[in-house]
Scaffold this motif. Structure first.
Motif, PDB file in Angstrom:
ATOM      1  N   TRP A  58      84.207   9.994  27.287  1.00 44.85           N
ATOM      2  CA  TRP A  58      82.956   9.319  26.871  1.00 44.85           C
ATOM      3  C   TRP A  58      82.919   9.160  25.350  1.00 44.85           C
ATOM      4  O   TRP A  58      81.862   9.189  24.753  1.00 44.85           O
ATOM      5  N   THR A  59      84.095   9.004  24.753  1.00 41.42           N
ATOM      6  CA  THR A  59      84.139   8.853  23.300  1.00 41.42           C
ATOM      7  C   THR A  59      83.752   7.415  22.959  1.00 41.42           C
ATOM      8  O   THR A  59      84.538   6.492  23.185  1.00 41.42           O
ATOM      9  N   SER A  60      82.550   7.239  22.433  1.00 47.98           N
ATOM     10  CA  SER A  60      82.104   5.881  22.104  1.00 47.98           C
ATOM     11  C   SER A  60      82.988   5.310  21.001  1.00 47.98           C
ATOM     12  O   SER A  60      83.195   5.943  19.973  1.00 47.98           O
ATOM     13  N   GLN A  86      83.006  10.523  17.831  1.00 46.46           N
ATOM     14  CA  GLN A  86      82.698  11.921  18.117  1.00 46.46           C
ATOM     15  C   GLN A  86      83.495  12.421  19.316  1.00 46.46           C
ATOM     16  O   GLN A  86      83.364  11.872  20.411  1.00 46.46           O
ATOM     17  N   GLY A  87      84.325  13.418  19.108  1.00 47.47           N
ATOM     18  CA  GLY A  87      85.120  13.984  20.205  1.00 47.47           C
ATOM     19  C   GLY A  87      84.562  15.335  20.614  1.00 47.47           C
ATOM     20  O   GLY A  87      85.115  16.379  20.241  1.00 47.47           O
ATOM     21  N   LYS A 119      74.457  20.590  25.570  1.00 48.77           N
ATOM     22  CA  LYS A 119      74.806  19.706  24.463  1.00 48.77           C
ATOM     23  C   LYS A 119      73.526  19.139  23.890  1.00 48.77           C
ATOM     24  O   LYS A 119      72.641  18.769  24.592  1.00 48.77           O
ATOM     25  N   GLY A 137      80.497  18.672  29.405  1.00 47.38           N
ATOM     26  CA  GLY A 137      79.524  17.698  28.896  1.00 47.38           C
ATOM     27  C   GLY A 137      78.288  18.465  28.470  1.00 47.38           C
ATOM     28  O   GLY A 137      78.176  18.931  27.330  1.00 47.38           O
ATOM     29  N   SER A 138      77.364  18.651  29.407  1.00 55.28           N
ATOM     30  CA  SER A 138      76.180  19.467  29.102  1.00 55.28           C
ATOM     31  C   SER A 138      76.598  20.876  28.711  1.00 55.28           C
ATOM     32  O   SER A 138      76.053  21.462  27.783  1.00 55.28           O
ATOM     33  N   PHE A 149      83.064   2.994  25.884  1.00 56.17           N
ATOM     34  CA  PHE A 149      83.630   4.305  26.189  1.00 56.17           C
ATOM     35  C   PHE A 149      85.147   4.354  26.222  1.00 56.17           C
ATOM     36  O   PHE A 149      85.781   3.404  26.667  1.00 56.17           O
ATOM     37  N   ASN A 159      65.553  21.569  28.990  1.00 58.24           N
ATOM     38  CA  ASN A 159      65.920  22.996  28.861  1.00 58.24           C
ATOM     39  C   ASN A 159      65.767  23.472  27.420  1.00 58.24           C
ATOM     40  O   ASN A 159      65.252  24.556  27.165  1.00 58.24           O
ATOM     41  N   SER A 206      70.340  28.776  34.912  1.00 55.98           N
ATOM     42  CA  SER A 206      71.597  28.116  34.568  1.00 55.98           C
ATOM     43  C   SER A 206      72.369  28.905  33.517  1.00 55.98           C
ATOM     44  O   SER A 206      73.584  29.000  33.567  1.00 55.98           O
TER      45      SER A 206
END
Ligand SMILES: Cc1cc2nc3c(=O)[nH]c(=O)nc-3n(C[C@H](O)[C@H](O)[C@H](O)COP(=O)(O)OP(=O)(O)OC[C@H]3O[C@@H](n4cnc5c(N)ncnc54)[C@H](O)[C@@H]3O)c2cc1C
Length: 404
Positions: free
Chosen positions: A163-165, A130-131, A404, A138-139, A215, A385, A399
């Motif tokens: 953070w691409t697993s 997942q990219g 995400k 991020g969030s 990662f 949130n 905010s």
């Protein structure tokens, strides 16, 4: 015409005959099977289980058979799931494509994309990553900057994902790209699928404190992506991303059930490491109470997960509940490892060496890894949130970000 009870009987008999005994135990650390071009098996039973479920179409039992699925009705799928649970069958493979992208292609993809992309996915032949996240997105995912510029019959992609697993081990990526920088941020995003062997892609692994890292940071340097690999409408990717994230939340809460090492049974470890009742200090009694409270929370979670499954099958809207389950599950797992580390005391301080039991060393690493689950798939704060806004319908905070 066979009834649901016939289907249950047949399914039970098939699973009993085809799921090898060694695939009916909890998932030991490191024994997940990932699908893909270079799928690897540690044992012959893993291979058998993978191949049998694949040939039955049961990697994605409720997808239409014409796209490689099992063609089961929601009711039959529910029966299959309950029979798999009853026998404690391990998942035959893990595949982000099937869990997250496949349902989005089924809903939003063209007929041509369904015929091209879904059957290999349904056979576990492609490993997907997942990219979505980027160094400054991020969030606040919609701030992403990786660009895809129209070049006739293809896009040219430039930028970086983080953070691409398993980015370095995957065959294909589904990714969000910016296709229009001149409109409000959510309106200029598209969803592409990209072959990771395309020229111009480099996946660099990132180390982690737990000693185990999946990662990568992935770099895109003038990567050509054919236009037919755009899923959904140009600049309409945000809607697809939100749908995909819903599937991710459900997958994350499900994934945790079997991906975290199952040999850490809270109550039996508390029984081993805490002194017998008579010799207990007040601190040990308090620790034992925490362990029992935690075990009760785990049971409550599992019952709620069953209820959510039933509500989903009854076609009720469980999207709000999914955020709650993702939040609760990852926070509970983190708390469980906190309790376990306290129960082990100084025995949880080892990193390697003979002075510690293998289970103690594994537990310390799993404790460090448990923090990641409260961030992956959207952090706990962002889930709160989402719950405040979409479930409780509270007014927006300051905010103003769409998480995400
Ligand atoms: C195990 C793991 C696997 C992952 N796999 C993938 C992957 O395969 N593909 C992929 O694209 N990404 C992946 N991620 C990335 C993940 O989606 C992001 O880490 C996550 O969305 C948080 O983004 P960030 O790390 O940029 O933190 P930031 O967004 O910078 O957040 C930092 C802190 O600020 C808080 N915060 C931010 N905004 C708000 C707000 N509006 N309100 C309250 N608090 C806020 C966050 O909760 C967090 O505590 C993975 C992450 C982990 C841990």
């Amino acid at each position: 015409m066979s009834t649901l009870e016939d289907f249950r009987r047949e399914t039970r008999a098939w699973l009993e005959a085809n799921c090898p005994a060694s695939m009916r135990t909890g998932m030991p650390d490191g024994e997940l099977v990932w699908g893909g071009r270079t799928v690897e098996f540690k044992t012959e039973d893993q291979r058998l289980w993978f191949e049998r479920m694949r040939d039955k179409g049961w990697f994605c039992p409720d997808w239409p058979a014409e796209y490689g699925g099992g063609g089961l009705t929601p009711e039959q799928n529910a029966v299959l799931e309950s029979e798999l649970r009853r026998l404690r069958c391990r998942p035959p493979q893990i595949n982000l494509g099937i869990w997250m992208l496949g349902p989005v292609i089924l809903e939003f993809g063209s007929e041509e994309q369904k015929r091209e992309l879904l059957p290999p996915m349904a056979r576990g032949e492609i490993r997907w990553c997942q990219g979505f996240s980027e160094p400054n997105a991020g969030s606040d995912l919609a701030s992403l900057k990786t660009s895809a510029v129209d070049a006739g019959d293809h896009f040219v992609v430039n930028g970086t994902k983080i953070w691409t697993s398993y980015g370095d081990k995957s065959d294909w990526m589904y990714m969000l790209v910016r296709t229009n920088p001149d409109v409000p941020k959510q309106q200029g995003i598209s969803l592409l699928v990209v072959d990771m062997s395309s020229p111009g892609i480099e996946a660099r692994p990132i180390d982690l404190i737990s000693g185990k890292s999946s990662f990568c940071q992935v770099f895109f340097d003038n990567v050509k992506v054919p236009k037919r690999q755009l899923i959904g409408p140009l600049n309409g990717g945000w809607t697809l991303a939100k749908a995909l994230l819903q599937h991710e939340r459900r997958a994350m809460s499900k994934f945790g059930e079997f991906s975290l090492p199952t040999h850490f049974d809270l109550l039996s470890i508390a029984g081993t490491y805490l002194p017998a009742q008579a010799a207990s200090s007040p601190a040990d009694v308090a620790l034992r109470q925490r362990a029992y409270a935690m075990a009760m929370d785990e049971m409550a979670y599992s019952l709620t997960a069953q209820r959510m499954g039933e509500e989903a099958r009854a076609r009720r809207n469980v999207s709000g509940l999914m955020s709650i389950m993702k939040l609760v599950h990852s926070e509970q797992e983190k708390d469980k490892f906190e309790v376990l580390v306290d129960v082990l005391g100084h025995r949880a301080l080892g990193w390697e060496g003979d002075a510690f039991e293998p289970q103690e060393l594994a537990l310390t690493k799993a404790w460090l890894g448990s923090f990641a689950q409260t961030i992956a798939g959207g952090s706990s704060e962002v889930q709160l949130n989402v719950i405040a806004k979409r479930v409780l319908e509270l007014p927006e905070g300051n905010s103003g970000k769409q998480g995400k």
